[in-house]
Write a protein that holds these residues in place. Structure first.
Motif, PDB file in Angstrom:
ATOM      1  N   ASP A   1      -1.014   1.591  -9.359  1.00 30.22           N
ATOM      2  CA  ASP A   1      -2.224   0.956  -8.859  1.00 30.22           C
ATOM      3  C   ASP A   1      -1.849  -0.377  -8.240  1.00 30.22           C
ATOM      4  O   ASP A   1      -0.909  -1.032  -8.680  1.00 30.22           O
ATOM      5  N   MET A   2      -2.593  -0.806  -7.234  1.00 28.38           N
ATOM      6  CA  MET A   2      -2.327  -2.099  -6.617  1.00 28.38           C
ATOM      7  C   MET A   2      -2.342  -3.226  -7.640  1.00 28.38           C
ATOM      8  O   MET A   2      -1.580  -4.170  -7.533  1.00 28.38           O
ATOM      9  N   SER A   3      -3.196  -3.117  -8.650  1.00 32.57           N
ATOM     10  CA  SER A   3      -3.239  -4.170  -9.663  1.00 32.57           C
ATOM     11  C   SER A   3      -1.930  -4.217 -10.461  1.00 32.57           C
ATOM     12  O   SER A   3      -1.564  -5.264 -10.984  1.00 32.57           O
ATOM     13  N   ASP A   4      -1.200  -3.094 -10.536  1.00 29.81           N
ATOM     14  CA  ASP A   4       0.111  -3.081 -11.186  1.00 29.81           C
ATOM     15  C   ASP A   4       1.136  -3.845 -10.343  1.00 29.81           C
ATOM     16  O   ASP A   4       2.104  -4.371 -10.854  1.00 29.81           O
ATOM     17  N   LEU A   5       0.918  -3.857  -9.052  1.00 25.57           N
ATOM     18  CA  LEU A   5       1.837  -4.518  -8.132  1.00 25.57           C
ATOM     19  C   LEU A   5       1.357  -5.941  -7.868  1.00 25.57           C
ATOM     20  O   LEU A   5       1.062  -6.327  -6.753  1.00 25.57           O
ATOM     21  N   ASP A   6       1.290  -6.715  -8.921  1.00 24.90           N
ATOM     22  CA  ASP A   6       0.778  -8.079  -8.846  1.00 24.90           C
ATOM     23  C   ASP A   6       1.828  -8.988  -8.220  1.00 24.90           C
ATOM     24  O   ASP A   6       2.545  -9.706  -8.902  1.00 24.90           O
ATOM     25  N   VAL A   7       1.918  -8.912  -6.895  1.00 22.83           N
ATOM     26  CA  VAL A   7       2.924  -9.648  -6.150  1.00 22.83           C
ATOM     27  C   VAL A   7       2.218 -10.515  -5.118  1.00 22.83           C
ATOM     28  O   VAL A   7       1.320 -10.049  -4.423  1.00 22.83           O
ATOM     29  N   ASP A   8       2.619 -11.795  -5.038  1.00 23.07           N
ATOM     30  CA  ASP A   8       2.114 -12.644  -3.972  1.00 23.07           C
ATOM     31  C   ASP A   8       2.712 -12.162  -2.660  1.00 23.07           C
ATOM     32  O   ASP A   8       3.902 -11.861  -2.584  1.00 23.07           O
ATOM     33  N   LEU A   9       1.887 -12.075  -1.647  1.00 19.95           N
ATOM     34  CA  LEU A   9       2.372 -11.613  -0.349  1.00 19.95           C
ATOM     35  C   LEU A   9       3.043 -12.775   0.369  1.00 19.95           C
ATOM     36  O   LEU A   9       2.502 -13.391   1.263  1.00 19.95           O
ATOM     37  N   ASP A  10       4.257 -13.054  -0.057  1.00 19.67           N
ATOM     38  CA  ASP A  10       5.000 -14.206   0.433  1.00 19.67           C
ATOM     39  C   ASP A  10       6.268 -13.736   1.132  1.00 19.67           C
ATOM     40  O   ASP A  10       7.158 -13.152   0.498  1.00 19.67           O
ATOM     41  N   PRO A  11       6.362 -13.960   2.438  1.00 24.07           N
ATOM     42  CA  PRO A  11       7.544 -13.511   3.171  1.00 24.07           C
ATOM     43  C   PRO A  11       8.855 -14.159   2.708  1.00 24.07           C
ATOM     44  O   PRO A  11       9.923 -13.712   3.087  1.00 24.07           O
TER      45      PRO A  11
ATOM     46  N   ASP B   1      10.742  -2.820 -10.900  1.00 27.14           N
ATOM     47  CA  ASP B   1      11.382  -2.237 -12.084  1.00 27.14           C
ATOM     48  C   ASP B   1      10.576  -2.554 -13.337  1.00 27.14           C
ATOM     49  O   ASP B   1      10.403  -1.692 -14.200  1.00 27.14           O
ATOM     50  N   ALA B   2      10.074  -3.780 -13.447  1.00 26.02           N
ATOM     51  CA  ALA B   2       9.283  -4.165 -14.618  1.00 26.02           C
ATOM     52  C   ALA B   2       7.988  -3.377 -14.677  1.00 26.02           C
ATOM     53  O   ALA B   2       7.593  -2.890 -15.744  1.00 26.02           O
ATOM     54  N   VAL B   3       7.326  -3.215 -13.537  1.00 26.38           N
ATOM     55  CA  VAL B   3       6.069  -2.459 -13.499  1.00 26.38           C
ATOM     56  C   VAL B   3       6.331  -0.989 -13.802  1.00 26.38           C
ATOM     57  O   VAL B   3       5.616  -0.370 -14.583  1.00 26.38           O
ATOM     58  N   ARG B   4       7.376  -0.448 -13.208  1.00 24.27           N
ATOM     59  CA  ARG B   4       7.697   0.959 -13.433  1.00 24.27           C
ATOM     60  C   ARG B   4       8.182   1.192 -14.859  1.00 24.27           C
ATOM     61  O   ARG B   4       8.061   2.297 -15.371  1.00 24.27           O
ATOM     62  N   GLY B   5       8.703   0.169 -15.512  1.00 21.41           N
ATOM     63  CA  GLY B   5       9.165   0.297 -16.883  1.00 21.41           C
ATOM     64  C   GLY B   5       8.051   0.678 -17.833  1.00 21.41           C
ATOM     65  O   GLY B   5       8.277   1.320 -18.856  1.00 21.41           O
ATOM     66  N   SER B   6       6.812   0.330 -17.484  1.00 16.26           N
ATOM     67  CA  SER B   6       5.682   0.694 -18.331  1.00 16.26           C
ATOM     68  C   SER B   6       5.309   2.158 -18.157  1.00 16.26           C
ATOM     69  O   SER B   6       4.583   2.717 -18.952  1.00 16.26           O
ATOM     70  N   ALA B   7       5.812   2.791 -17.090  1.00 19.54           N
ATOM     71  CA  ALA B   7       5.634   4.224 -16.861  1.00 19.54           C
ATOM     72  C   ALA B   7       6.982   4.760 -16.407  1.00 19.54           C
ATOM     73  O   ALA B   7       7.265   4.846 -15.220  1.00 19.54           O
TER      74      ALA B   7
ATOM     75  N   VAL C   1       0.843  -1.203   0.000  1.00 20.37           N
ATOM     76  CA  VAL C   1       0.000   0.000   0.000  1.00 20.37           C
ATOM     77  C   VAL C   1       0.877   1.252   0.000  1.00 20.37           C
ATOM     78  O   VAL C   1       0.637   2.200  -0.745  1.00 20.37           O
ATOM     79  N   ILE C   2       1.917   1.238   0.822  1.00 20.52           N
ATOM     80  CA  ILE C   2       2.833   2.382   0.880  1.00 20.52           C
ATOM     81  C   ILE C   2       3.583   2.518  -0.444  1.00 20.52           C
ATOM     82  O   ILE C   2       3.747   3.625  -0.966  1.00 20.52           O
ATOM     83  N   ALA C   3       4.034   1.400  -1.004  1.00 20.68           N
ATOM     84  CA  ALA C   3       4.741   1.435  -2.288  1.00 20.68           C
ATOM     85  C   ALA C   3       3.837   1.971  -3.386  1.00 20.68           C
ATOM     86  O   ALA C   3       4.288   2.723  -4.256  1.00 20.68           O
ATOM     87  N   GLU C   4       2.573   1.600  -3.350  1.00 19.36           N
ATOM     88  CA  GLU C   4       1.616   2.119  -4.330  1.00 19.36           C
ATOM     89  C   GLU C   4       1.584   3.637  -4.282  1.00 19.36           C
ATOM     90  O   GLU C   4       1.660   4.308  -5.317  1.00 19.36           O
ATOM     91  N   ARG C   5       1.532   4.176  -3.089  1.00 15.43           N
ATOM     92  CA  ARG C   5       1.494   5.637  -2.921  1.00 15.43           C
ATOM     93  C   ARG C   5       2.802   6.277  -3.380  1.00 15.43           C
ATOM     94  O   ARG C   5       2.802   7.254  -4.131  1.00 15.43           O
ATOM     95  N   GLU C   6       3.924   5.721  -2.960  1.00 15.79           N
ATOM     96  CA  GLU C   6       5.228   6.306  -3.263  1.00 15.79           C
ATOM     97  C   GLU C   6       5.600   6.210  -4.744  1.00 15.79           C
ATOM     98  O   GLU C   6       6.250   7.103  -5.274  1.00 15.79           O
ATOM     99  N   LEU C   7       5.207   5.130  -5.390  1.00 15.18           N
ATOM    100  CA  LEU C   7       5.577   4.903  -6.789  1.00 15.18           C
ATOM    101  C   LEU C   7       4.489   5.315  -7.766  1.00 15.18           C
ATOM    102  O   LEU C   7       4.651   5.185  -8.972  1.00 15.18           O
TER     103      LEU C   7
END
Length: 102
Positions: free
Chosen positions: A54-64, A76-82, A45-51
């Motif tokens: 959208d959360m859907s762009d951050l398609d990451v499994d919440l796996d510790p 980097d891959a997600v940010r590469g599109s913007a 959620v914080i990364a979504e705000r800072e970067l």
């Protein structure tokens, strides 16, 4: 020049989650850093705000067991599109490519 995903993620972990910067090695897992899936959800959620993503762009499994380098590569891959991390406001709605114009 835009800050790197690594620098942003590192700063978030240090500033928001009190992680010792010395422990932020590329192969450190979030479990190694003492973060569970709930803390990872908060981080996303914080990364979504800072970067400005959208959360859907951050398609990451919440796996510790994810490593810092795996998350940085994904960001980097997600940010590469913007390329400019301020290109889209976090409040700008995503357009539906299948929607019919009104």
């Amino acid at each position: 020049m835009a800050r790197s995903s690594h620098d942003i993620l590192s700063d978030l972990l240090v500033d928001e989650f009190d992680v010792d910067r010395a422990t932020l090695t590329p192969d450190a897992t979030f479990a190694d850093l003492g973060m569970n899936s709930l803390a990872l959800a908060e981080l996303l959620v914080i990364a979504e705000r800072e970067l400005h993503l959208d959360m859907s762009d951050l398609d990451v499994d919440l796996d510790p067991t994810l490593t810092l380098s795996e998350v940085v590569e994904h960001l980097d891959a997600v940010r590469g599109s913007a390329p400019d991390d301020t290109a889209r406001s976090p409040r700008t709605p995503r357009t539906d490519p299948t929607a019919t114009p009104a």
